[in-house]
Design a protein around this motif. Structure first.
Motif, short mmCIF file in Angstrom:
data_model
loop_
_atom_site.label_atom_id
_atom_site.label_comp_id
_atom_site.label_asym_id
_atom_site.label_seq_id
_atom_site.Cartn_x
_atom_site.Cartn_y
_atom_site.Cartn_z
N GLU A 82 0.83 -1.20 0.00
CA GLU A 82 0.00 0.00 0.00
C GLU A 82 0.86 1.26 0.00
O GLU A 82 0.47 2.30 -0.54
N THR A 83 2.04 1.18 0.61
CA THR A 83 2.97 2.32 0.59
C THR A 83 3.37 2.63 -0.85
O THR A 83 3.39 3.80 -1.26
N ILE A 84 3.68 1.61 -1.62
CA ILE A 84 4.07 1.80 -3.02
C ILE A 84 2.89 2.31 -3.84
O ILE A 84 3.04 3.22 -4.68
N PHE A 85 1.69 1.77 -3.59
CA PHE A 85 0.50 2.26 -4.30
C PHE A 85 0.26 3.74 -4.01
O PHE A 85 -0.07 4.52 -4.91
N THR B 159 -3.47 -11.17 -2.69
CA THR B 159 -3.00 -9.78 -2.66
C THR B 159 -2.75 -9.30 -1.23
O THR B 159 -2.15 -8.24 -1.05
N SER B 160 -3.16 -10.08 -0.26
CA SER B 160 -2.93 -9.71 1.13
C SER B 160 -1.49 -10.02 1.54
O SER B 160 -0.76 -10.74 0.83
N ILE B 161 -1.08 -9.52 2.68
CA ILE B 161 0.27 -9.75 3.19
C ILE B 161 0.37 -11.18 3.72
O ILE B 161 -0.47 -11.62 4.52
N GLN B 162 1.39 -11.90 3.29
CA GLN B 162 1.60 -13.28 3.71
C GLN B 162 2.91 -13.39 4.49
O GLN B 162 3.93 -12.82 4.09
N GLU B 163 2.88 -14.10 5.61
CA GLU B 163 4.11 -14.37 6.36
C GLU B 163 4.83 -15.55 5.73
O GLU B 163 4.21 -16.50 5.27
N LEU B 164 6.15 -15.51 5.73
CA LEU B 164 6.93 -16.62 5.22
C LEU B 164 8.29 -16.65 5.90
O LEU B 164 8.66 -15.71 6.61
N SER B 165 8.98 -17.72 5.68
CA SER B 165 10.31 -17.87 6.24
C SER B 165 11.34 -17.29 5.29
O SER B 165 11.15 -17.29 4.06
N THR B 166 12.44 -16.80 5.84
CA THR B 166 13.49 -16.25 4.99
C THR B 166 14.03 -17.28 4.00
O THR B 166 14.45 -16.93 2.90
N ASP B 167 14.00 -18.56 4.38
CA ASP B 167 14.56 -19.57 3.47
C ASP B 167 13.58 -20.00 2.38
O ASP B 167 13.88 -20.91 1.60
N ASP B 168 12.41 -19.35 2.30
CA ASP B 168 11.54 -19.58 1.15
C ASP B 168 12.14 -18.95 -0.11
O ASP B 168 11.99 -19.48 -1.21
N TRP B 169 12.82 -17.81 0.04
CA TRP B 169 13.41 -17.10 -1.09
C TRP B 169 14.94 -17.12 -1.09
O TRP B 169 15.57 -16.98 -2.14
N PHE B 170 15.55 -17.27 0.11
CA PHE B 170 17.00 -17.06 0.23
C PHE B 170 17.67 -18.21 0.97
O PHE B 170 17.02 -19.05 1.60
N TYR B 171 19.01 -18.18 0.91
CA TYR B 171 19.85 -18.99 1.78
C TYR B 171 20.43 -18.02 2.82
O TYR B 171 21.53 -17.48 2.63
N PRO B 172 19.70 -17.78 3.90
CA PRO B 172 20.15 -16.76 4.86
C PRO B 172 21.41 -17.18 5.60
O PRO B 172 21.62 -18.37 5.88
N PHE C 185 1.73 -8.09 -6.38
CA PHE C 185 0.96 -7.21 -7.26
C PHE C 185 0.86 -7.92 -8.61
O PHE C 185 1.86 -8.40 -9.14
N TYR C 186 -0.37 -8.00 -9.15
CA TYR C 186 -0.61 -8.69 -10.40
C TYR C 186 -0.96 -7.67 -11.48
O TYR C 186 -1.82 -6.83 -11.28
N SER C 187 -0.28 -7.74 -12.62
CA SER C 187 -0.58 -6.81 -13.70
C SER C 187 -2.01 -7.02 -14.18
O SER C 187 -2.63 -8.06 -13.93
N ASP C 188 -2.54 -6.03 -14.90
CA ASP C 188 -3.95 -6.06 -15.29
C ASP C 188 -4.33 -7.33 -16.04
O ASP C 188 -5.41 -7.89 -15.83
N ASN C 189 -3.47 -7.80 -16.91
CA ASN C 189 -3.78 -9.01 -17.67
C ASN C 189 -3.06 -10.24 -17.12
O ASN C 189 -2.98 -11.27 -17.79
N TYR C 190 -2.52 -10.11 -15.89
CA TYR C 190 -1.80 -11.19 -15.21
C TYR C 190 -0.59 -11.68 -15.99
O TYR C 190 -0.16 -12.82 -15.85
#
Length: 272
Positions: free
Chosen positions: A150-153, A228-241, A257-262
């Motif tokens: 929402e800050t970015i929007f 589109t809501s905020i989801q909690e996740l672990s750092t190791d879902d995306w990274f090798y922390p 965020f999903y573009s208009d035509n996805y």
């Protein structure tokens, strides 16, 4: 290709000065800038030839900016404003303007491209981002509330800039540490990271499949999984922390965020 630091400083000072002279509240009035410099500008149909182009008329001794509405650069649209600002960058950056005037540079077509490699285009892009989103005004709008997409929007609407342009600017001068990934068809296409975000290795490569436990990956692989809501996740879902980094134990958030035509998805990651 990156812009040297001394050039970043020069371009930022120039664009900030111009923005301060030609602003109405949060918005920089681009038409007034062009008029003050006697630059002719046209929003017209050019098929797919370019997004914008700056030309010098040797006979008339003046500059012309052409903006292509066939590529979605409508007057006063977010895309159109960015293209206009980009071409103004080519005009105000001395080496670009004088190169055209004296035939040292050939007129060239400018296109929107998040993977830009041309230094002149990168410089004009940076000029545009500062002209449209001056630092003090941008930070005043970006702070003061809990961070989320929402800050970015809010910033995008305030400064009439695209979500991607706003994210890029936020990663440079924003008030929160962020990481963002743009993906298409479950493939990571591009990413950005603010300087204060952990420098952990990724669980993905640009051009590779997204990590399967991420919200973005679920959108592409599981039907009706658009979150589109905020989801909690672990750092190791995306990274090798890094184990010795205490941020590895903090809760990470992902919001998409999903573009208009996805056609693409932006995954925004941050810590509380």
């Amino acid at each position: 290709m990156v812009i040297p630091n001394h050039r970043i400083s020069e371009i930022e000072k120039l664009a900030e000065f111009i923005a301060a002279e030609f602003s109405n509240g949060s918005l920089t009035i681009l038409e007034n800038i062009a008029q003050d410099e006697d630059i002719f500008h046209y929003f017209d149909h050019y098929e797919d030839a370019f997004d914008g182009m700056l030309l010098y008329d040797v006979e008339g001794l003046n500059y012309h900016i052409h903006i292509n509405i066939d590529n979605g650069n409508n007057q006063n649209s977010k895309r159109g404003r960015y293209t206009f600002s980009h071409e103004l960058g080519h005009y105000f950056i001395d080496e670009h303007r004088l190169g055209l005037k004296y035939g040292l540079l050939e007129p060239h077509a400018s296109f929107h491209n998040i993977n830009q490699k041309n230094l002149m285009e990168l410089e004009a892009d940076y000029f545009a981002s500062v002209l449209l989103m001056p630092k003090a005004k941008f930070r005043a709008v970006s702070g003061g509330k809990p961070f989320s997409f929402e800050t970015i929007f809010r910033l995008s609407e305030t400064f009439q800039t695209s979500i991607i342009a706003t994210l890029i600017r936020f990663s440079k001068i924003g008030t929160h540490e962020i990481f963002a990934v743009i993906s298409q068809d479950n493939i990571a296409k591009w990413f950005l990271r603010s300087n204060d975000f952990p420098q952990w290795p990724f669980k993905f490569k640009v051009g590779s499949i997204l990590p399967r436990t991420t919200v973005a990956s679920e959108f592409f692989t599981i039907s009706d999984s658009r979150y589109t809501s905020i989801q909690e996740l672990s750092t190791d879902d995306w990274f090798y922390p890094y184990i010795n980094d205490n941020r590895a134990n903090r809760t990470m958030y992902e919001q998409c965020f999903y573009s208009d035509n996805y056609s693409y998805v932006i995954s925004l990651l941050w810590f509380k």
